[in-house]
Design a protein around this motif. Structure first.
Motif, PDB file in Angstrom:
ATOM      1  N   ARG A 123       0.823  -1.224   0.000  1.00 33.03           N
ATOM      2  CA  ARG A 123       0.000   0.000   0.000  1.00 33.03           C
ATOM      3  C   ARG A 123       0.854   1.271   0.000  1.00 33.03           C
ATOM      4  O   ARG A 123       0.300   2.372  -0.078  1.00 33.03           O
ATOM      5  CB  ARG A 123      -0.925   0.006   1.216  1.00 33.03           C
ATOM      6  N   ASP A 131      -2.721   0.888   9.414  1.00 37.23           N
ATOM      7  CA  ASP A 131      -3.552   1.696   8.518  1.00 37.23           C
ATOM      8  C   ASP A 131      -3.070   3.139   8.478  1.00 37.23           C
ATOM      9  O   ASP A 131      -3.101   3.785   7.427  1.00 37.23           O
ATOM     10  CB  ASP A 131      -5.020   1.648   8.968  1.00 37.23           C
ATOM     11  N   PHE A 132      -2.620   3.645   9.610  1.00 34.19           N
ATOM     12  CA  PHE A 132      -2.158   5.037   9.646  1.00 34.19           C
ATOM     13  C   PHE A 132      -0.949   5.225   8.737  1.00 34.19           C
ATOM     14  O   PHE A 132      -0.903   6.168   7.942  1.00 34.19           O
ATOM     15  CB  PHE A 132      -1.796   5.431  11.083  1.00 34.19           C
ATOM     16  N   CYS A 181      -0.142   3.541   6.266  1.00 35.19           N
ATOM     17  CA  CYS A 181      -0.484   3.230   4.880  1.00 35.19           C
ATOM     18  C   CYS A 181      -1.520   4.190   4.291  1.00 35.19           C
ATOM     19  O   CYS A 181      -2.175   3.883   3.287  1.00 35.19           O
ATOM     20  CB  CYS A 181      -0.976   1.789   4.775  1.00 35.19           C
ATOM     21  N   GLY A 182      -1.712   5.358   4.923  1.00 34.30           N
ATOM     22  CA  GLY A 182      -2.515   6.408   4.308  1.00 34.30           C
ATOM     23  C   GLY A 182      -3.955   6.507   4.737  1.00 34.30           C
ATOM     24  O   GLY A 182      -4.724   7.247   4.118  1.00 34.30           O
ATOM     25  N   CYS A 183      -4.343   5.785   5.798  1.00 33.76           N
ATOM     26  CA  CYS A 183      -5.742   5.826   6.229  1.00 33.76           C
ATOM     27  C   CYS A 183      -5.981   6.846   7.337  1.00 33.76           C
ATOM     28  O   CYS A 183      -7.059   6.853   7.947  1.00 33.76           O
ATOM     29  CB  CYS A 183      -6.196   4.440   6.698  1.00 33.76           C
ATOM     30  N   GLY A 184      -5.017   7.701   7.609  1.00 27.66           N
ATOM     31  CA  GLY A 184      -5.211   8.760   8.588  1.00 27.66           C
ATOM     32  C   GLY A 184      -6.046   9.897   8.013  1.00 27.66           C
ATOM     33  O   GLY A 184      -6.423   9.898   6.835  1.00 27.66           O
ATOM     34  N   LYS A 185      -6.348  10.891   8.828  1.00 25.27           N
ATOM     35  CA  LYS A 185      -7.208  11.995   8.389  1.00 25.27           C
ATOM     36  C   LYS A 185      -6.613  12.760   7.213  1.00 25.27           C
ATOM     37  O   LYS A 185      -7.320  13.203   6.316  1.00 25.27           O
ATOM     38  CB  LYS A 185      -7.450  12.956   9.562  1.00 25.27           C
ATOM     39  N   GLY A 202      -4.334  11.524   5.079  1.00 27.43           N
ATOM     40  CA  GLY A 202      -3.951  10.638   3.992  1.00 27.43           C
ATOM     41  C   GLY A 202      -2.458  10.483   3.799  1.00 27.43           C
ATOM     42  O   GLY A 202      -2.015  10.006   2.754  1.00 27.43           O
ATOM     43  N   LYS A 204       1.240   8.984   3.866  1.00 29.47           N
ATOM     44  CA  LYS A 204       1.782   7.631   3.793  1.00 29.47           C
ATOM     45  C   LYS A 204       3.272   7.645   4.117  1.00 29.47           C
ATOM     46  O   LYS A 204       3.985   8.556   3.710  1.00 29.47           O
ATOM     47  CB  LYS A 204       1.580   7.034   2.397  1.00 29.47           C
TER      48      LYS A 204
END
Length: 230
Positions: free
Chosen positions: A135, A173-174, A176-180, A182, A184
């Motif tokens: 990711r 997830d953080f 890999c870009g799933c934070g607020k 985005g 990575k």
């Protein structure tokens, strides 16, 4: 490996000390046995352990080059013996010059081997990162700075190896870009010694899901129970 007669020895350079310290005793024993088997019979084992497989491939290349150099030296020695009986040249002087040339070549080859082994190891680490952290942006080039960062990272891996580090990154997830925002993580960010410690200490591990909160508090439930029809 060459089909000609192989030497009765092979070298393990002190430069490999850091890599061996990354391995467990079981992994190190497995690797040493595999090297002897390959040196004696030319058999390449099929490892399930990716870390051992990676180190074996690096040492195998070094061993192949060492055996090829041995064959060259043997061939050169055979030529020297033949020349000794021809009486055409000043045999002793020529042998001295050839010995000096061979020594210079061996020293140059050893230096090149060490550089090539370091580059091969770096490329393998990049390949692991790209294969595990799917990711994240792919790393396309091994620069001298990145190779230096890879070497500096070894003491901070706490026995988990690069594979363990990258799998922790891939599970986050953080990172890999799933934070607020985005954001990575990049390979260069992961290779920062401070960030390696943070990742391995679990700072970016996925958070456990909290228990579902009730829709009502106790006072609301008591009020509902007093309504008609309840």
């Amino acid at each position: 490996m060459a089909e000609n007669k192989a030497p009765s020895f092979f070298h393990l350079y002190l430069d490999y000390d850091e890599q061996f310290r990354m391995l467990s005793d079981a992994q190190a024993g497995m690797l040493i046995k595999a090297l002897f088997s390959y040196a004696n019979d030319g058999e390449e084992p099929d490892f399930d352990d990716l870390t051992v497989k990676l180190f074996f491939s690096i040492l195998k290349k070094s061993m192949d080059r060492e055996f090829e150099n041995y064959q060259k030296i043997c061939e050169q020695n055979r030529k020297n013996i033949n020349k000794r009986y021809t009486g055409v040249y000043d045999r002793r002087q020529e042998e001295k010059e050839e010995e000096k040339e061979n020594k210079d070549e061996e020293e140059n080859e050893e230096e090149n081997e060490k550089e090539n082994d370091g580059a091969s190891f770096g490329e393998s680490v990049l390949s692991q990162f790209n294969g595990i952290c799917v990711r994240l942006p792919k790393v396309k080039r091994l620069t001298p700075k990145r190779l230096e960062r890879i070497k500096e990272a070894l003491p901070h891996l706490d026995g988990e190896g690069f594979e363990g580090l990258f799998r922790r990154v891939a599970r986050s997830d953080f990172l890999c870009g799933c934070g607020k925002k985005g954001w990575k993580a990049s390979f260069d960010w992961v290779m920062n010694p401070d960030n390696i410690v943070r990742v391995l200490e679990g700072e970016f591990d996925p958070a456990e899901s909290p228990p579902l909160a009730s829709s009502y508090d106790i006072d609301e439930l008591e009020e509902i129970n007093t309504l008609d029809g309840y």
